[in-house]
Enzyme design. Structure first.
Site, PDB file in Angstrom:
ATOM      1  CE  LYS A  47      -3.517  -1.260  -0.375  1.00 44.03           C
ATOM      2  NZ  LYS A  47      -3.967  -2.033  -1.585  1.00 44.03           N
ATOM      3  CG  HIS A 120       4.201  -6.237  -1.295  1.00 45.71           C
ATOM      4  ND1 HIS A 120       4.379  -4.935  -1.662  1.00 45.71           N
ATOM      5  CD2 HIS A 120       2.964  -6.588  -1.754  1.00 45.71           C
ATOM      6  CE1 HIS A 120       3.304  -4.513  -2.314  1.00 45.71           C
ATOM      7  NE2 HIS A 120       2.444  -5.501  -2.389  1.00 45.71           N
ATOM      8  CB  SER A 150      -3.934   2.261   2.018  1.00 44.90           C
ATOM      9  OG  SER A 150      -4.040   1.728   0.736  1.00 44.90           O
TER      10      SER A 150
END
Ligand code: PPS
Length: 324
Positions: A47, A120, A150
């Site tokens: 995010k 990620h 988010s």
């Protein structure tokens, strides 16, 4: 042959949930991935602007030729390392890949050089070859308060569709998520798979920002001056960019344009998994901006967050922008 190490969200995920919705990341496969010297890795805490960068980097590398690749699925142009190298028996990832319009049998070797690959995962789980080959790393950091909001939206949506782990109870109010964000113990696996806290992820790359193969960017700086960021990225990638290409890319990757772009919205994924029109439901291009967190945090939550933040950052000179 030794059995591949599989990273599950630390030890928090019970067997039943793994069977239902677990991601099975092949740590050995990822660590041993054959990196090439000209590979570009786009690394983010979830995010933080991954989708945005996936709409930027390929177009910088192709000189701003929007038409050439605008319809190629975002996850084919810039695939997720951990999904592309997931366990062969990982049905959940196969499903995600299919919903992201990644063709069956797709391999990172199918990418045209320079390959751009996103992830990620935190640094310790990444391919050894990044360090050995000095592959380029673009790291994007976003202020953690907006990330928490988010993440709240994304996780809540996934939980409501039964795509949780650890707990089948969907997130209620923001406070539930805030606790999990601070502890990096989410109820959904597709948010942070390796149990990293925000500061652990970000500081690993902030501390390496002076290395020649690392470009450390802040989401909020991109919001403030996207054209300057595009030039900075193109210089880092040694990709020449004309003034008109900067113009075209800045328009193509503007929030307004991306909100209408099915590729960026991951329209098929949204419609199949989350339901509704992707322009309305996509968690990948949702609201954007800096400072939206102020509509969610109470005074007490903010003070509590700040106490954690001060502790996380006490030995660091990294300064994040929390509003513009
Ligand atoms: S994910 O799921 O980890 O891949 O999410 P990620 O793409 O990293 O982050 C999603 C947030 O990025 C915002 N976004 C943008 N902000 C500004 N400009 C552009 N063009 C843009 N595109 C995506 C997106 O709206 C998500 O933030 P929130 O705060 O939820 O709106």
């Amino acid at each position: 042959m030794p059995k591949a190490t599989v990273v599950q969200l630390k030890d928090m995920v019970d067997a039943e949930t793994i069977a239902k919705s677990g991601l099975r990341l092949s740590l050995d496969k990822i660590r041993d991935f054959q990196v090439r010297g000209d590979d570009v890795f786009l690394i983010t805490y979830p995010k933080s602007g991954t989708t945005w960068m996936k709409e930027i980097v390929p177009f910088i590398l192709n000189g701003g030729n929007i038409d050439e690749i605008k319809d190629t699925p975002a996850d084919v142009r810039v695939p997720y390392l951990e999904f592309a190298l997931s366990s062969d028996d990982d049905e959940r990832v196969k499903q995600i890949q299919s919903n992201f319009n990644v063709p069956k049998g797709f391999s990172l070797d199918d990418l045209k050089p320079p390959r751009t690959i996103c992830t990620h995962l935190r640094r310790e789980f990444l391919p050894r070859g990044i360090e050995e080959k000095r592959a380029k790393v673009i790291y994007v950091a976003r202020n953690p308060k907006d990330i928490a909001v988010s993440t709240y939206y994304f996780s809540k949506m996934l939980m409501e569709k039964g795509l949780g782990c650890r707990s089948s109870e969907p997130y209620g109010d923001f406070n539930d998520l805030l606790h999990d964000f601070l502890e990096a113990e989410y109820r959904t696996q597709t948010v942070v798979y390796d149990g990293s806290k925000w500061h652990e992820h970000v500081l690993e790359w902030w501390n390496r920002r002076h290395e020649g193969n690392v470009l450390f960017l802040k989401y909020e700086d991109m919001l403030q001056d996207i054209k300057a960021s595009l030039r900075q990225i193109s210089e880092f990638l040694s990709a020449e960019l004309s003034t008109s290409a900067v113009e075209k890319i800045s328009n193509h990757c503007s929030f307004k344009t991306m909100k209408k772009n099915r590729v960026a919205l991951k329209g098929d994924y949204c419609e199949k998994i989350l339901g509704g029109k992707s322009e309305e439901t996509s968690p990948f291009v949702r609201k954007g901006g800096a400072g939206g967190w102020k509509n969610y945090f109470t005074v007490a939550q903010n003070e509590m967050f700040d106490r954690h933040y001060r502790e996380w950052m006490k030995d660091s000179d990294l300064e994040m922008t929390f509003e513009l």
